[in-house]
Design a protein around this motif. Structure first.
Motif, PDB file in Angstrom:
ATOM      1  N   GLU A 161       1.046  -1.285  -0.081  1.00 17.63           N
ATOM      2  CA  GLU A 161       0.181  -0.048   0.144  1.00 17.63           C
ATOM      3  C   GLU A 161       1.022   1.181  -0.085  1.00 17.63           C
ATOM      4  N   THR A 162       2.023   1.284   0.927  1.00 15.04           N
ATOM      5  CA  THR A 162       2.954   2.380   0.915  1.00 15.04           C
ATOM      6  C   THR A 162       3.439   2.641  -0.503  1.00 15.04           C
ATOM      7  N   TYR A 163       3.907   1.445  -0.977  1.00 16.28           N
ATOM      8  CA  TYR A 163       4.684   1.646  -2.639  1.00 16.28           C
ATOM      9  C   TYR A 163       3.471   2.210  -3.353  1.00 16.28           C
ATOM     10  N   ASN A 164       2.455   1.731  -3.417  1.00 16.00           N
ATOM     11  CA  ASN A 164       1.417   2.230  -4.383  1.00 16.00           C
ATOM     12  C   ASN A 164       1.203   3.911  -4.009  1.00 16.00           C
ATOM     13  N   LYS A 165       1.371   4.506  -2.967  1.00 10.81           N
ATOM     14  CA  LYS A 165       1.194   5.620  -2.546  1.00 10.81           C
ATOM     15  C   LYS A 165       2.584   6.394  -3.034  1.00 10.81           C
ATOM     16  N   ILE A 166       3.675   5.898  -3.099  1.00  9.08           N
ATOM     17  CA  ILE A 166       4.710   6.526  -3.302  1.00  9.08           C
ATOM     18  C   ILE A 166       4.672   6.709  -4.826  1.00  9.08           C
TER      19      ILE A 166
ATOM     20  N   GLY B  72      -2.852  12.090   3.981  1.00 10.03           N
ATOM     21  CA  GLY B  72      -3.832  10.927   3.955  1.00 10.03           C
ATOM     22  C   GLY B  72      -3.524   9.573   3.014  1.00 10.03           C
ATOM     23  N   GLY B  73      -2.687  10.146   1.938  1.00  9.93           N
ATOM     24  CA  GLY B  73      -2.098   8.982   1.107  1.00  9.93           C
ATOM     25  C   GLY B  73      -3.314   8.785  -0.171  1.00  9.93           C
ATOM     26  N   LEU B  74      -2.615   8.618  -1.271  1.00 10.36           N
ATOM     27  CA  LEU B  74      -3.425   8.153  -2.386  1.00 10.36           C
ATOM     28  C   LEU B  74      -2.948   7.029  -3.248  1.00 10.36           C
ATOM     29  N   ASP B  75      -3.681   5.977  -3.431  1.00 11.03           N
ATOM     30  CA  ASP B  75      -2.942   4.902  -4.055  1.00 11.03           C
ATOM     31  C   ASP B  75      -3.668   4.812  -5.387  1.00 11.03           C
ATOM     32  N   THR B  76      -4.205   5.564  -6.187  1.00 12.94           N
ATOM     33  CA  THR B  76      -4.489   5.668  -7.493  1.00 12.94           C
ATOM     34  C   THR B  76      -3.895   5.314  -8.674  1.00 12.94           C
TER      35      THR B  76
ATOM     36  N   GLY C 199      -7.741   6.006  -0.504  1.00 12.91           N
ATOM     37  CA  GLY C 199      -7.156   7.207  -0.521  1.00 12.91           C
ATOM     38  C   GLY C 199      -7.610   8.447  -0.656  1.00 12.91           C
ATOM     39  N   TRP C 200      -7.016   9.458  -0.438  1.00  8.87           N
ATOM     40  CA  TRP C 200      -7.520  11.060  -0.369  1.00  8.87           C
ATOM     41  C   TRP C 200      -7.704  11.469  -1.739  1.00  8.87           C
ATOM     42  N   VAL C 201      -8.879  10.875  -2.561  1.00  4.09           N
ATOM     43  CA  VAL C 201      -8.948  11.226  -3.832  1.00  4.09           C
ATOM     44  C   VAL C 201      -9.665  12.249  -4.094  1.00  4.09           C
ATOM     45  N   VAL C 202     -10.547  12.832  -3.219  1.00  2.00           N
ATOM     46  CA  VAL C 202     -11.325  14.116  -3.423  1.00  2.00           C
ATOM     47  C   VAL C 202     -10.385  15.127  -3.094  1.00  2.00           C
ATOM     48  N   VAL C 203      -9.577  15.170  -2.103  1.00  2.00           N
ATOM     49  CA  VAL C 203      -8.643  16.318  -1.688  1.00  2.00           C
ATOM     50  C   VAL C 203      -7.542  16.528  -2.858  1.00  2.00           C
ATOM     51  N   THR C 204      -7.165  15.282  -3.309  1.00  2.00           N
ATOM     52  CA  THR C 204      -6.083  15.532  -4.263  1.00  2.00           C
ATOM     53  C   THR C 204      -6.611  16.235  -5.417  1.00  2.00           C
TER      54      THR C 204
END
Lengths: 331, 545
Positions: B73-78, B140-144, B159-164
C-alpha cells in the motif's frame, strides 16, 4: 540475458516481426540523427570567437523529403500494426471456451466442463481458446507475455478475447491494469499442454457440475423459466437457439445475440427489447453475481446448436442441458 | 513595490528587477513577470524535489524482486505521489511558467505580460493547489496512480481522492490563466516591427502550448470534478453497478492528459530551437516549418487520446483511427528534429553547456519519439501496453526531453535571470552525468517491458532483477546529476562572476537589455526590422530604436 519473451502463441511471431522492423527503423534514424549531430558539431566547431557561420537556412526540397519519408514509413507501420491487430481481435469459431472472473486480487477460471482453477489455467496447444471475462470490482487486465496477449477486464461488461498456444510450457499470467493494493500479487501461470496431456489433465480432476448445468439451476432459482419456458404463449421469448443468431428488436433494429447482448438483457432488460414482448422483465442488476451471469450465459449458449467446424472435437462440450424443470428437482 | 528604495552599496548603481525593492512583501505582491518567474522557479523546484524523492524510493523498492522495503500500500502511494507531483506540479508548469514567464515579454519587446496581476494570481493558484495535493498525498495518502482510473478511484480506493483532485483542479486554473495571458500578450504586445514571422520560435512554442492549456485543461477539471462527485454522492456516471461506464472516464481523462504531454514537450522543443541556433551562430533552418509544426502538434494532440485504450475493448474501427492519427504526430516531430540537425550544418558550433543539453535532447527525444511508434502500432501495443516499455517511452520524452530542455534553457538564460555566470566546468560535468544516468535508468526498462514486466508492480519475478538493478543504479547517478546544478546555481548567485548583457553573442531582444533586466525590461521600446536569428549579417538589424 533474453531480449524477447518466449514465443508461445500463434500471434507471437507476428508481433515480434513488427517489433524487429520497428527496432530497425528506430536504430536507423537514431544513428542517422546521432551521427549527423556529432559530425556536424565536430566538423563545424567554432574556431575563432568572432567566426560567422554560413547562412544556410532553408531548403524546400529537404523539407519535402523529410516529411514524405516519415509519412511513408508510418503508413507502412500503420497497416502492418493493423493487420496484426485484426489477427488478434477476430476470434475463430472453433475455440474452446474458458470463463474468467477477475476480482481483487485473483483470477478464477472455469472450463466449460466444470473444471475450476484459481490463478492457473491449463490449455491445449494447437487449439484456439476463447476467454469470456468479467470483473467483480475494478478494471483488471489479463496478460500473458509469452502469448503477446492482453485484454482489459472491465466491470459491467464481458470482455471476449482469444489466443492459441503453440508451444508446451509454463508461462506467466499477470494482471496488467493497476487494480489496488495487491495488484502485483494478482499473478498466476498458464500451462500450455499437448492435446494428450491436456486430455489427461481433464480426466484427472473432479470437474463437478458443468457450467451450463450450474446455469440451468440458476435459471430456475431466479425464476427465469416462468417467462422464458419454451412453451407457446409464454410471456418472454424462448431462449432455445437464440445465441449467435439475429434477434429483431421492438424498435425495428436487429442485433446478434452474443454474450454482451445476453448480459445486457439480464441486467438491463429494457435496453434492447425483443419485438413482440411486453416490458415486464425486472432488472437483475446486483441480484446475480458475475459468476452467475457467466453460468447463465453458458446455459443459454448450450441451448443453441453447437458452433460449426469441430468445436466439440477437442473440447468436452457439455451435453445439451436438461430442461430446467428436471434439473431443478436434483439437489 | 516602487523603485524608490535606496540601492545598497554592494551593488552597482544600475537598477534591475532584483534590486528594485526588498522584502518578502515586495516579492509576494509583485506583478513583475520576471519576479513571478523566480517565484515559479522556487515552487516547481520544490515540487520536483518531492517527486524526485518519491522516484528514488520507487527505485529502491524495485532493487529486489520481493516487496521488502515498503508495504504494498505504501509503495502504491509513493508511485502515485511521484506521478502527481511530477506531472501536474512540475512538468506542466516548469518551462511555460518559469522560462515562459521570464522570457515572453522580453523576447517580444514588451514591458510585462498583458495581465500582470492575473499572472501573480496564477502563481498563487499553483502554490495553493500544489500544497493541498501534497498534504493529501502525504497526510492521507493516495494509491490510485496519477491516472485516477474508475471505478477504483471512485469506489474502491481508501485514499484521499477528493482532496487530491481539488488540489489538481485549483492548479488547473493556474495553467489556464497562464495560457490566456500568453495568447493575449503575443497577439497584442509585440514590439513595432515584430511580425508573426519575426517572432522567436520560443514564442511560437509558447503560443501552441497556450492553445492546449486553455482548450484542454477545463476538460481535466470537469473530469476530476465528476470523480469527486461520484465518490461523494454515488452519481453512477462511471460505476457499472449503477449502469455507468468506467471507460468513459478514460476517454475524458486522456482527452486532456494526452494533450498534456504536448504541454510538456512543446515548450521543450521551443527552448531547443533557441539553443541550437544560438550555439551554431546561424539562423534556424526551416523557421516556418518549425513554427508550423508546433501548431500542427497542438492540433493533432487533441485527436489521439484513444491510443491509451487499445486493449480496453474499444471498437476496432476507433482503434484504427486513433492509431493512424497517432502516427501522424510523428511527422511534425520529425520535421523539427531534422531542422535542428540541419541548423548545425555549416554552423559555428560552440560546445557550451546549453548546447550539450540541446544535443542530448535531440538524441533522447528522437529515440523516445521513435519508440512511440511501437505504441501507436495496434498489434504491438497489445503486448507492450501497461508494461515498463511504456514507462521507458514516456520518461524518454518527459525526462530525456522536457527536463533536458528545461535545464538547457536554465543554463542559457541563467546569466540573464540572475546576472551571474555559473561555473562552466561543473555544468559540463553535470550535463554528462545526467545524460549517462538517464540512459542507464530508462534504457533497461524498454527491455524489461518487452519481456513482459507490468508497470506499477510492487514485487516482480526474479528473472527481471538484473535489468531493474541497472535501472536503480542509473537513477542514483541521475539523482546526483540533478543535485549538482542545484548547488552551483545557488552558489553562483553569491559567488558567480557578473554576466555580460549578451554573454553568448546571441540575437534576440532579451539579450539587448541589461543582465539582469530593469523592472520595465527596456529603457526604450525596441523596434524590430529584420528576420529572427540573423547571425550572418550581424546584429545591427535588431537594434534598439
Amino acid at each position: 540475458m533474453h531480449f524477447l519473451p518466449e514465443e508461445a502463441s500463434s500471434f507471437a511471431g507476428h508481433v515480434d516481426a513488427l517489433y524487429l522492423f520497428l527496432i530497425l527503423v528506430t536504430a536507423f534514424f537514431s544513428l542517422l540523427i546521432g551521427t549527423l549531430v556529432v559530425v556536424f558539431a565536430i566538423r563545424y566547431r567554432r574556431k575563432s570567437p568572432d567566426e560567422i557561420a554560413t547562412d544556410v537556412h532553408e531548403s524546400g526540397a529537404l523539407e519535402i523529403i523529410w516529411t514524405v519519408i516519415p509519412f511513408g514509413l508510418t503508413i507502412v507501420m500503420f497497416f502492418w500494426g493493423a493487420s496484426v491487430y485484426f489477427r488478434i481481435t477476430r476470434p475463430p469459431t472453433n475455440a474452446i471456451d474458458v470463463y474468467v472472473t477477475a476480482k481483487q486480487w485473483m483470477w478464477k477460471l472455469q472450463h466449460a466442463d466444470g473444471h475450476r482453477e484459481m490463478n492457473e489455467l491449463h490449455v491445449p496447444i494447437g487449439q484456439p481458446v476463447r476467454l469470456t471475462m468479467a470483473s467483480e470490482d475494478v478494471i483488471h487486465s489479463f496478460y500473458v507475455p509469452a502469448f503477446r496477449f492482453k485484454r482489459d477486464v472491465v466491470p459491467g461488461r464481458f470482455s471476449v478475447a482469444w489466443f492459441q498456444a503453440t508451444k508446451p510450457g509454463k508461462y506467466h499470467l499477470f494482471c496488467a491494469e493497476y487494480c489496488g493494493t495487491r495488484h502485483s500479487n494478482m499473478i498466476g501461470w498458464v500451462y500450455a499442454m499437448t492435446p494428450a496431456d491436456y486430455q489427461a489433465w481433464l480426466a484427472g480432476g473432479n470437474p463437478g457440475e458443468s457450467l451450463a448445468a450450474a446455469g440451468a439451476k440458476r435459471f430456475v432459482e431466479n425464476a427465469c423459466n416462468t417467462c422464458h419456458g419454451d412453451v407457446p404463449g409464454a410471456r418472454g421469448p424462448s431462449l432455445a437457439g437464440v445465441y449467435g443468431h439475429a434477434v429483431r428488436l421492438s424498435n425495428g433494429q436487429t442485433v446478434i445475440a452474443d454474450e454482451a447482448y445476453l448480459r445486457e438483457s439480464i441486467v438491463n432488460p429494457q435496453a434492447k427489447l425483443v419485438a413482440g414482448y411486453p416490458t415486464i422483465m425486472p432488472t437483475f442488476q446486483g441480484l446475480i453475481g458475475e459468476e452467475g451471469l457467466l453460468q447463465l450465459i453458458a446455459y443459454i449458449k448450450s441451448l443453441s446448436p453447437p458452433a460449426p467446424a469441430g468445436a466439440a472435437a477437442a473440447s468436452p462440450a457439455p451435453a445439451p442441458a436438461p430442461t430446467p424443470e428436471r434439473k431443478a428437482s436434483r439437489p | 513595490m516602487s523603485t524608490s528604495e535606496p540601492v545598497p552599496a554592494v551593488r552597482p548603481a544600475r537598477p534591475d528587477y532584483l534590486n528594485a525593492s526588498y522584502g518578502v512583501r515586495s516579492w509576494l505582491l509583485t506583478s513583475d513577470h520576471k519576479r513571478i518567474a523566480i517565484l515559479y522557479l522556487i515552487t516547481v523546484t520544490f515540487f520536483f524535489a518531492i517527486g524526485g524523492v518519491a522516484a528514488a524510493l520507487v527505485r529502491l523498492e524495485l532493487l529486489t524482486p520481493a516487496g521488502d522495503v515498503f508495504q504494498a500500500e505504501t509503495y502504491n502511494k509513493i508511485f502515485t505521489t511521484h506521478g502527481i507531483m511530477m506531472v501536474f506540479f512540475f512538468l506542466i508548469p516548469a518551462i511555460p511558467a518559469v522560462l515562459g514567464n521570464f522570457l515572453v515579454p522580453l523576447m517580444i519587446g514588451a514591458k510585462d505580460l498583458a495581465f500582470p496581476r492575473i499572472n501573480l494570481l496564477s502563481w498563487y493558484l499553483l502554490v495553493i493547489g500544489g500544497l493541498i495535493a501534497l498534504w493529501a498525498l502525504i497526510h492521507g495518502g493516495l494509491d490510485t496512480g496519477w491516472t485516477f482510473y474508475t471505478p477504483y478511484s471512485t469506489v474502491y480506493s481508501n485514499g484521499w481522492v477528493v482532496v487530491t483532485a481539488v488540489g489538481i483542479f485549483i492548479a488547473g486554473f493556474s495553467s489556464i490563466l497562464t495560457g490566456l495571458n500568453f495568447i493575449v500578450t503575443l497577439h497584442t504586445m509585440r514590439a513595432p516591427g515584430m511580425t508573426w514571422t519575426r517572432m522567436p520560435l520560443f514564442c511560437w512554442g509558447m503560443y501552441a502550448t497556450a492553445i492546449i492549456q486553455i482548450l484542454g485543461t477545463p476538460v481535466i477539471a470537469i473530469t476530476l470534478l465528476l470523480v469527486g462527485a461520484e465518490r461523494l454522492f454515488h452519481l453512477g456516471i462511471f460505476d457499472p453497478a449503477q449502469g455507468g461506464d468506467p471507460v468513459l472516464f478514460q476517454h475524458l481523462f486522456w482527452f486532456y492528459s494526452h494533450p498534456a504531454v504536448y504541454i510538456m514537450i512543446l515548450p521543450a522543443m521551443a527552448v531547443i530551437s533557441e539553443l541550437v541556433t544560438a550555439f551554431s551562430r546561424k539562423p534556424i533552418f526551416g523557421y516556418k516549418f518549425i513554427a508550423g509544426s508546433s501548431i500542427a502538434i497542438a492540433a493533432l494532440s487533441f485527436l489521439v487520446w484513444g491510443h491509451h485504450m487499445f486493449v480496453s475493448g474499444q471498437s476496432v474501427y476507433a482503434g484504427l483511427v486513433f492509431s493512424i492519427l497517432s502516427f501522424m504526430v510523428a511527422i511534425p516531430s520529425a520535421i523539427k528534429v531534422f531542422n535542428w540537425t540541419a541548423t548545425l550544418y555549416k554552423g559555428s558550433v560552440s560546445y557550451q553547456t546549453p548546447l550539450l543539453y540541446a544535443l542530448g535532447f535531440i538524441g533522447l527525444f528522437t529515440f523516445g519519439g521513435l519508440t512511440g511508434l511501437f505504441l501507436a502500432s495496434l498489434g504491438l501495443d497489445i503486448h507492450v501496453h501497461d508494461t515498463y516499455f511504456i514507462v521507458a517511452h514516456f520518461h524518454y520524452i518527459m525526462v530525456g526531453g522536457t527536463i533536458m530542455a528545461y535545464l538547457g534553457g536554465m543554463h542559457y538564460w541563467w546569466p540573464k535571470i540572475s546576472g551571474k555566470l555559473y561555473p562552466e566546468y561543473w555544468s559540463r560535468v553535470s550535463a554528462w552525468v545526467i545524460f549517462i544516468g538517464f540512459n542507464l535508468t530508462f534504457f533497461p526498462q524498454f527491455i524489461v517491458g518487452y519481456l513482459g514486466m507490468p508497470r506499477r508492480y510492487h514485487q516482480y519475478p526474479e528473472e527481471f532483477q538484473v535489468l531493474n538493478v541497472m535501472s536503480t543504479a542509473g537513477a542514483s547517478i541521475l539523482g546526483i546529476g540533478y543535485l549538482i546544478p542545484l548547488v552551483y546555481f545557488i552558489w553562483s548567485m553569491r559567488y558567480g562572476k557578473d554576466a555580460a548583457d549578451n554573454p553568448w553573442g546571441a540575437t534576440g531582444l532579451e539579450w539587448q537589455t541589461p543582465s539582469p533586466p530593469p523592472t520595465e525590461n527596456f529603457v526604450e521600446t525596441p523596434v524590430v526590422s529584420g528576420r529572427p536569428y540573423d547571425y550572418a549579417t550581424g546584429r545591427e538589424e535588431v537594434a534598439l530604436g
